[in-house]
Design an enzyme around this catalytic site. Sequence first.
Site, PDB file in Angstrom:
ATOM      1  N   ASP A 121      -4.381  49.818  60.414  1.00 45.75           N
ATOM      2  CA  ASP A 121      -4.397  48.690  61.342  1.00 45.75           C
ATOM      3  C   ASP A 121      -2.988  48.444  61.888  1.00 45.75           C
ATOM      4  O   ASP A 121      -2.154  47.828  61.222  1.00 45.75           O
ATOM      5  CB  ASP A 121      -4.928  47.465  60.574  1.00 45.75           C
ATOM      6  CG  ASP A 121      -5.027  46.218  61.421  1.00 45.75           C
ATOM      7  OD1 ASP A 121      -4.432  46.190  62.513  1.00 45.75           O
ATOM      8  OD2 ASP A 121      -5.681  45.263  60.980  1.00 45.75           O
ATOM      9  N   LYS A 178      11.275  48.071  68.650  1.00 42.45           N
ATOM     10  CA  LYS A 178      10.136  48.694  69.358  1.00 42.45           C
ATOM     11  C   LYS A 178      10.229  50.206  69.209  1.00 42.45           C
ATOM     12  O   LYS A 178       9.216  50.889  69.007  1.00 42.45           O
ATOM     13  CB  LYS A 178      10.169  48.265  70.832  1.00 42.45           C
ATOM     14  CG  LYS A 178       8.954  48.657  71.640  1.00 42.45           C
ATOM     15  CD  LYS A 178       9.035  50.037  72.236  1.00 42.45           C
ATOM     16  CE  LYS A 178       7.829  50.346  73.105  1.00 42.45           C
ATOM     17  NZ  LYS A 178       7.831  51.717  73.622  1.00 42.45           N
ATOM     18  N   GLU A 208       2.800  57.421  74.608  1.00 41.96           N
ATOM     19  CA  GLU A 208       4.104  57.400  75.300  1.00 41.96           C
ATOM     20  C   GLU A 208       4.780  58.761  75.208  1.00 41.96           C
ATOM     21  O   GLU A 208       4.933  59.320  74.112  1.00 41.96           O
ATOM     22  CB  GLU A 208       4.992  56.322  74.660  1.00 41.96           C
ATOM     23  CG  GLU A 208       6.305  56.147  75.401  1.00 41.96           C
ATOM     24  CD  GLU A 208       7.160  55.017  74.843  1.00 41.96           C
ATOM     25  OE1 GLU A 208       6.593  54.031  74.325  1.00 41.96           O
ATOM     26  OE2 GLU A 208       8.394  55.125  74.931  1.00 41.96           O
ATOM     27  N   HIS A 232      13.332  61.854  79.079  1.00 41.97           N
ATOM     28  CA  HIS A 232      12.050  61.372  79.597  1.00 41.97           C
ATOM     29  C   HIS A 232      11.621  62.085  80.868  1.00 41.97           C
ATOM     30  O   HIS A 232      10.452  62.117  81.193  1.00 41.97           O
ATOM     31  CB  HIS A 232      12.140  59.871  79.919  1.00 41.97           C
ATOM     32  CG  HIS A 232      12.056  59.008  78.699  1.00 41.97           C
ATOM     33  ND1 HIS A 232      12.151  57.646  78.740  1.00 41.97           N
ATOM     34  CD2 HIS A 232      11.886  59.319  77.404  1.00 41.97           C
ATOM     35  CE1 HIS A 232      12.053  57.157  77.520  1.00 41.97           C
ATOM     36  NE2 HIS A 232      11.889  58.155  76.700  1.00 41.97           N
TER      37      HIS A 232
HETATM   38  C1  MEV Z   1      11.317  53.349  74.196  1.00 36.38           C
HETATM   39  O1  MEV Z   1       9.932  53.393  73.917  1.00 36.38           O
HETATM   40  C2  MEV Z   1      12.090  53.014  72.947  1.00 36.38           C
HETATM   41  C3  MEV Z   1      13.573  52.774  73.150  1.00 36.38           C
HETATM   42  O2  MEV Z   1      13.774  51.780  74.152  1.00 36.38           O
HETATM   43  C4  MEV Z   1      14.130  52.335  71.835  1.00 36.38           C
HETATM   44  C5  MEV Z   1      15.559  51.875  71.875  1.00 36.38           C
HETATM   45  O3  MEV Z   1      16.047  51.429  72.943  1.00 36.38           O
HETATM   46  O4  MEV Z   1      16.201  51.927  70.808  1.00 36.38           O
HETATM   47  C6  MEV Z   1      14.254  54.026  73.654  1.00 36.38           C
END
Ligand code: MEV
Length: 447
Positions: free
Chosen positions: A301, A285, A89, A398
């Site tokens: 892992d 995430k 990513e 991004h």
């Molecule tokens: C993107 O991979 C991760 C985010 O969505 C985490 C977040 O919103 O805190 C930017």
Amino acid sequence: MAEQVRDPHRISGFSKFDKAQRRQWLLEHFLPGQAVDDFTFFEAGHPDLQQVVDNFSENTVANFPLPFGVAPNFVINGKTYAVPMVIEESSVVAAASSSAKYWSTRGGFHAEVIAGEKLGQLHFRWNGHPDRRATLFPELERRLSAATRELTARMEQRGGGVRGMQWKHLPAVDPQCYQLLVSFGTGDSMGANFINTVLEAYATEIERWSADSPALNEAERDLEVIMAILSNHTPNAVVRAWVSCPIEKMNLAGSGVDAADFVRRFRLAVDIACADPYRAVTHNKGIMNGVDAVVLATGNDFRAVEAAAHAFAAEGGRYRSLSRCRVVGDNFCFELTLPLSLGTVGGLTRLHPLADLSLNLLGRPDAEELMCVAAVTGLAQNFAALRSLVTTGIQRGHMKMHLHNILSSLDASAPERREAVSFFSGRTVSHHGVRQFLDKLREGGAG
Ligand code: MEV
């Protein structure tokens, strides 16, 4: 009766093919128009090395590379690391690096392993009365320990071994269902192989015990092992990572955002993730973007780590943020606690040449030090994501990588890339927009 038609897309014995035959079969049956080169593109230069990679898994037909990046300037417990990160990513490594640099001048990151206990379970059905456990199971425990003495002795030399056993009756599953919950220390290995080997030896021994122990009555000889496997839920193999500094130092160069205001908004963002599962999943995430990248780079892992982290985040029956933010007096405090079951010996850690390189880059840490590095990278990632979210928004960071990825997919040349970067600075990047821009440029007149 209808005649059965042979499906040419099915095969038996695929695993018996060598790699060239597997590729050939796939080209013939699923990939018309593609060539062997499409598989061999990323083949390791040296046949021995390729063999090592092929041996990791089954039915291999190609290598699937991911970018291996490094986030420098991580100061963790006073030591500086360049952290290896494997992730596809865009912006993740950049975010970790920027967070590392930011905190390197504000006291650095801190981390500690709170506990390192791993768990395994043996499930069985037993036709004995639950009250008989107190009489019978101590002898059984002695037999289980004796049957695995050789296995555990080697692990004990490396600082691990079996730490305890607990018997549970699971009448809600079935009146005859029982569980042996075993707690393990696994030294610097992740320990899956050790735990599963011990548990399977227990399974054999418990069956022997049911057949030959003179203490059992006839009904009690009726015992059936259901399964023996480690638990990836490791609420007692936990690491805590944190940063802290005076709020007045939480300035964000060039953003125009006041430090106190930034801290207020940042804290609210974390509190929202503590209260709302929809936000918490995205928030966590982001943490796992950092953690998984280190886990992958070091040959660990990541599925086990993910499963454990999300179970931990849902403890208490509600899914919530793994990180917390507090203001204590005039100090900003931000911390992350999560379970991490990692190894620095065994598994892929030495076998995979790049995992080995990653561990060299980190100075050959023990498992606890690696847990600290991975947790800190998760915290750094979380800090960077929230910093963007509560200030500029996430898309600005991004856009550059997004633009480059689109340009790659459209086979842009180096001069075309330069023109595109300058044109799209401050503009919204979309696939359609970039294609239009390139079309015009190629026709001889962009702008
Ligand atoms: C993107 O991979 C991760 C985010 O969505 C985490 C977040 O919103 O805190 C930017």
